[in-house]
Design a protein around this motif. Structure first.
Motif, PDB file in Angstrom:
ATOM      1  N   MET A   1       0.759  -1.227   0.002  1.00  0.00           N
ATOM      2  CA  MET A   1      -0.069   0.052   0.022  1.00  0.00           C
ATOM      3  C   MET A   1       0.941   1.230   0.064  1.00  0.00           C
ATOM      4  O   MET A   1       1.948   1.128   0.628  1.00  0.00           O
ATOM      5  N   GLU A   2       0.373   2.028  -0.487  1.00  0.00           N
ATOM      6  CA  GLU A   2       1.254   3.503  -0.714  1.00  0.00           C
ATOM      7  C   GLU A   2       0.257   4.742  -0.325  1.00  0.00           C
ATOM      8  O   GLU A   2      -0.794   4.979  -1.325  1.00  0.00           O
ATOM      9  N   GLY A   3       0.782   5.667   0.307  1.00  0.00           N
ATOM     10  CA  GLY A   3      -0.025   7.094   0.509  1.00  0.00           C
ATOM     11  C   GLY A   3      -1.468   6.523   0.842  1.00  0.00           C
ATOM     12  O   GLY A   3      -2.258   7.440   0.508  1.00  0.00           O
ATOM     13  N   LEU A   4      -1.771   5.662   1.850  1.00  0.00           N
ATOM     14  CA  LEU A   4      -3.139   5.370   2.192  1.00  0.00           C
ATOM     15  C   LEU A   4      -3.591   6.387   3.313  1.00  0.00           C
ATOM     16  O   LEU A   4      -2.796   6.576   4.189  1.00  0.00           O
ATOM     17  N   ASN A   5      -4.609   7.135   2.831  1.00  0.00           N
ATOM     18  CA  ASN A   5      -5.240   7.993   3.822  1.00  0.00           C
ATOM     19  C   ASN A   5      -6.734   7.593   4.082  1.00  0.00           C
ATOM     20  O   ASN A   5      -7.488   7.020   2.935  1.00  0.00           O
ATOM     21  N   TYR A   6      -7.278   7.794   5.314  1.00  0.00           N
ATOM     22  CA  TYR A   6      -8.793   7.635   5.345  1.00  0.00           C
ATOM     23  C   TYR A   6      -9.229   8.336   6.817  1.00  0.00           C
ATOM     24  O   TYR A   6      -8.432   8.243   7.821  1.00  0.00           O
ATOM     25  N   GLN A   7     -10.396   9.001   6.573  1.00  0.00           N
ATOM     26  CA  GLN A   7     -10.644   9.628   7.906  1.00  0.00           C
ATOM     27  C   GLN A   7     -12.404   9.455   7.947  1.00  0.00           C
ATOM     28  O   GLN A   7     -13.063   9.242   6.922  1.00  0.00           O
ATOM     29  N   VAL A   8     -12.998   9.593   9.264  1.00  0.00           N
ATOM     30  CA  VAL A   8     -14.265   9.444   9.123  1.00  0.00           C
ATOM     31  C   VAL A   8     -14.662  10.963   9.902  1.00  0.00           C
ATOM     32  O   VAL A   8     -14.390  11.413  10.914  1.00  0.00           O
ATOM     33  N   GLU A   9     -15.313  11.832   9.087  1.00  0.00           N
ATOM     34  CA  GLU A   9     -15.770  13.189   9.316  1.00  0.00           C
ATOM     35  C   GLU A   9     -14.698  13.774   9.687  1.00  0.00           C
ATOM     36  O   GLU A   9     -13.756  13.880   9.005  1.00  0.00           O
ATOM     37  N   ASP A  10     -14.194  14.307  10.776  1.00  0.00           N
ATOM     38  CA  ASP A  10     -12.722  14.964  11.144  1.00  0.00           C
ATOM     39  C   ASP A  10     -12.060  14.201  11.843  1.00  0.00           C
ATOM     40  O   ASP A  10     -10.927  15.019  12.368  1.00  0.00           O
ATOM     41  N   ARG A  11     -12.235  12.801  12.041  1.00  0.00           N
ATOM     42  CA  ARG A  11     -11.206  12.114  12.619  1.00  0.00           C
ATOM     43  C   ARG A  11     -10.190  11.401  11.597  1.00  0.00           C
ATOM     44  O   ARG A  11     -10.937  10.766  10.738  1.00  0.00           O
ATOM     45  N   SER A  38      -7.738  -2.187  12.360  1.00  0.00           N
ATOM     46  CA  SER A  38      -8.880  -3.048  11.821  1.00  0.00           C
ATOM     47  C   SER A  38      -9.343  -2.489  10.366  1.00  0.00           C
ATOM     48  O   SER A  38      -9.402  -2.996   9.384  1.00  0.00           O
ATOM     49  N   THR A  39      -9.019  -0.978  10.672  1.00  0.00           N
ATOM     50  CA  THR A  39      -9.753  -0.109   9.477  1.00  0.00           C
ATOM     51  C   THR A  39      -8.821  -0.358   8.235  1.00  0.00           C
ATOM     52  O   THR A  39      -9.034  -0.380   7.130  1.00  0.00           O
ATOM     53  N   LEU A  40      -7.246  -0.457   8.669  1.00  0.00           N
ATOM     54  CA  LEU A  40      -6.528  -0.781   7.750  1.00  0.00           C
ATOM     55  C   LEU A  40      -6.580  -1.984   6.958  1.00  0.00           C
ATOM     56  O   LEU A  40      -6.484  -1.937   5.718  1.00  0.00           O
ATOM     57  N   LEU A  41      -6.832  -3.037   7.731  1.00  0.00           N
ATOM     58  CA  LEU A  41      -7.249  -4.502   7.039  1.00  0.00           C
ATOM     59  C   LEU A  41      -8.343  -4.432   6.555  1.00  0.00           C
ATOM     60  O   LEU A  41      -8.398  -4.723   5.015  1.00  0.00           O
ATOM     61  N   MET A  42      -9.328  -3.558   6.532  1.00  0.00           N
ATOM     62  CA  MET A  42     -10.730  -3.557   5.843  1.00  0.00           C
ATOM     63  C   MET A  42     -10.421  -2.616   4.561  1.00  0.00           C
ATOM     64  O   MET A  42     -11.147  -2.847   3.482  1.00  0.00           O
ATOM     65  N   GLY A  46     -10.762  -3.953   0.501  1.00  0.00           N
ATOM     66  CA  GLY A  46     -11.885  -3.441  -0.221  1.00  0.00           C
ATOM     67  C   GLY A  46     -13.040  -3.153   0.279  1.00  0.00           C
ATOM     68  O   GLY A  46     -14.124  -2.774  -0.227  1.00  0.00           O
ATOM     69  N   LEU A  47     -13.428  -3.514   1.955  1.00  0.00           N
ATOM     70  CA  LEU A  47     -14.410  -3.327   2.221  1.00  0.00           C
ATOM     71  C   LEU A  47     -14.906  -1.952   2.796  1.00  0.00           C
ATOM     72  O   LEU A  47     -15.952  -1.511   3.261  1.00  0.00           O
ATOM     73  N   ILE A  48     -13.876  -0.982   2.793  1.00  0.00           N
ATOM     74  CA  ILE A  48     -13.821   0.349   3.216  1.00  0.00           C
ATOM     75  C   ILE A  48     -12.981   0.892   2.016  1.00  0.00           C
ATOM     76  O   ILE A  48     -11.788   0.423   1.628  1.00  0.00           O
ATOM     77  N   LYS A  49     -13.348   2.015   1.423  1.00  0.00           N
ATOM     78  CA  LYS A  49     -12.662   2.571   0.308  1.00  0.00           C
ATOM     79  C   LYS A  49     -11.935   3.945   1.030  1.00  0.00           C
ATOM     80  O   LYS A  49     -12.533   4.934   1.730  1.00  0.00           O
ATOM     81  N   PRO A  50     -10.695   3.854   0.976  1.00  0.00           N
ATOM     82  CA  PRO A  50      -9.659   4.915   1.471  1.00  0.00           C
ATOM     83  C   PRO A  50      -9.871   6.196   0.826  1.00  0.00           C
ATOM     84  O   PRO A  50     -10.460   6.178  -0.450  1.00  0.00           O
ATOM     85  N   GLY A  51      -9.906   7.339   1.498  1.00  0.00           N
ATOM     86  CA  GLY A  51      -9.853   8.811   0.838  1.00  0.00           C
ATOM     87  C   GLY A  51      -9.104   8.886  -0.410  1.00  0.00           C
ATOM     88  O   GLY A  51      -9.098   9.241  -1.407  1.00  0.00           O
ATOM     89  N   SER A  52      -7.809   8.199  -0.109  1.00  0.00           N
ATOM     90  CA  SER A  52      -6.756   8.348  -1.324  1.00  0.00           C
ATOM     91  C   SER A  52      -5.732   7.333  -0.942  1.00  0.00           C
ATOM     92  O   SER A  52      -5.715   6.719  -0.013  1.00  0.00           O
TER      93      SER A  52
END
Length: 220
Positions: A1-11, A38-42, A46-52
């Motif tokens: 994985m490269e440059g993975l970003n994920y957030q929920v609202e402002d978190r 666990s979010t990283l694994l998801m 592909g069960l969670i779509k990263p922001g980028s």
């Protein structure tokens, strides 16, 4: 994985996460509950779509695929072991392990032969005993066999020993890391247990949404 970003609202849970696990190697990720492990694994599943960011497995890019193509790539390139196994208790170990191949259209005889070999390698009874009657360690080793039956490029494991007693935990961890090394499968483990993490080729801690290398362990 490269440059993975994920957030929920402002978190922000994942911020510019980069990780490469070579075939036959393993990486363990530790960190406090709620840190995003666990979010990283998801995201990888592909069960969670990263922001980028981009995720690849076996040289194939998984991010950006349409749902049908993603499901097909997931079946081909990824295996998953959950904390509680997520097996069907009324089926035998052989039936549980063969199920992914059968659902993918494989010949019954080939699927059951492959399942038998994996279960024998992991020292799990594979006769007519329902999986629900096995010990916790046997059930979890069955889950490992099921995740490996499609020969994935990457095996993901989310707290694979978290529900086991100390003896079963050691046995499952030993078998998990051994079989992935021997089968040249990249292994990514999320765990709270330092004795499990220390078996990995590389260790990391997820701190404030960032993956920090620790490499404290000596691979078993």
């Amino acid at each position: 994985m490269e440059g993975l970003n994920y957030q929920v609202e402002d978190r922000v849970l994942l911020s510019d996460v980069n990780l490469t696990v070579a075939p036959g190697e393993s990486a363990a990720i530790t960190g406090p509950s709620g840190s995003g492990k666990s979010t990283l694994l998801m995201c990888v599943l592909g069960l969670i779509k990263p922001g980028s960011g981009t995720i690849t497995a076996g040289g194939h890019r998984l991010t950006g695929l349409l749902p049908g193509a993603l499901a097909k790539a997931r079946r081909k390139h990824l295996g998953m072991v959950f904390q509680f196994g997520e097996l069907l208790p009324e089926l035998t170990p052989m039936e549980n392990v063969a199920l992914p191949m059968l659902l993918d259209g494989s010949d019954h005889r080939h699927a059951f032969q492959t399942a038998t070999r994996l279960l024998e390698e992991l020292d799990v009874p594979h006769d007519t005993t329902p999986t629900g009657m096995l010990s916790g360690g046997e059930r979890q080793r069955t889950a490992v066999a099921r995740a490996l039956i499609a020969q994935p490029s990457v095996l993901l494991a989310d707290e694979p020993t978290g529900a086991l007693d100390p003896k079963a935990r050691e046995n499952v961890a030993d078998q998990l890391f051994r079989i992935c090394r021997e089968r040249r499968c990249a292994l990514l483990v999320v765990t709270h247990d330092p004795t499990v993490a220390d078996r990995a080729t590389h260790t990391f801690e997820l701190q404030e949404s960032t993956l920090v290398p620790t490499d404290r362990g000596t691979p078993a």
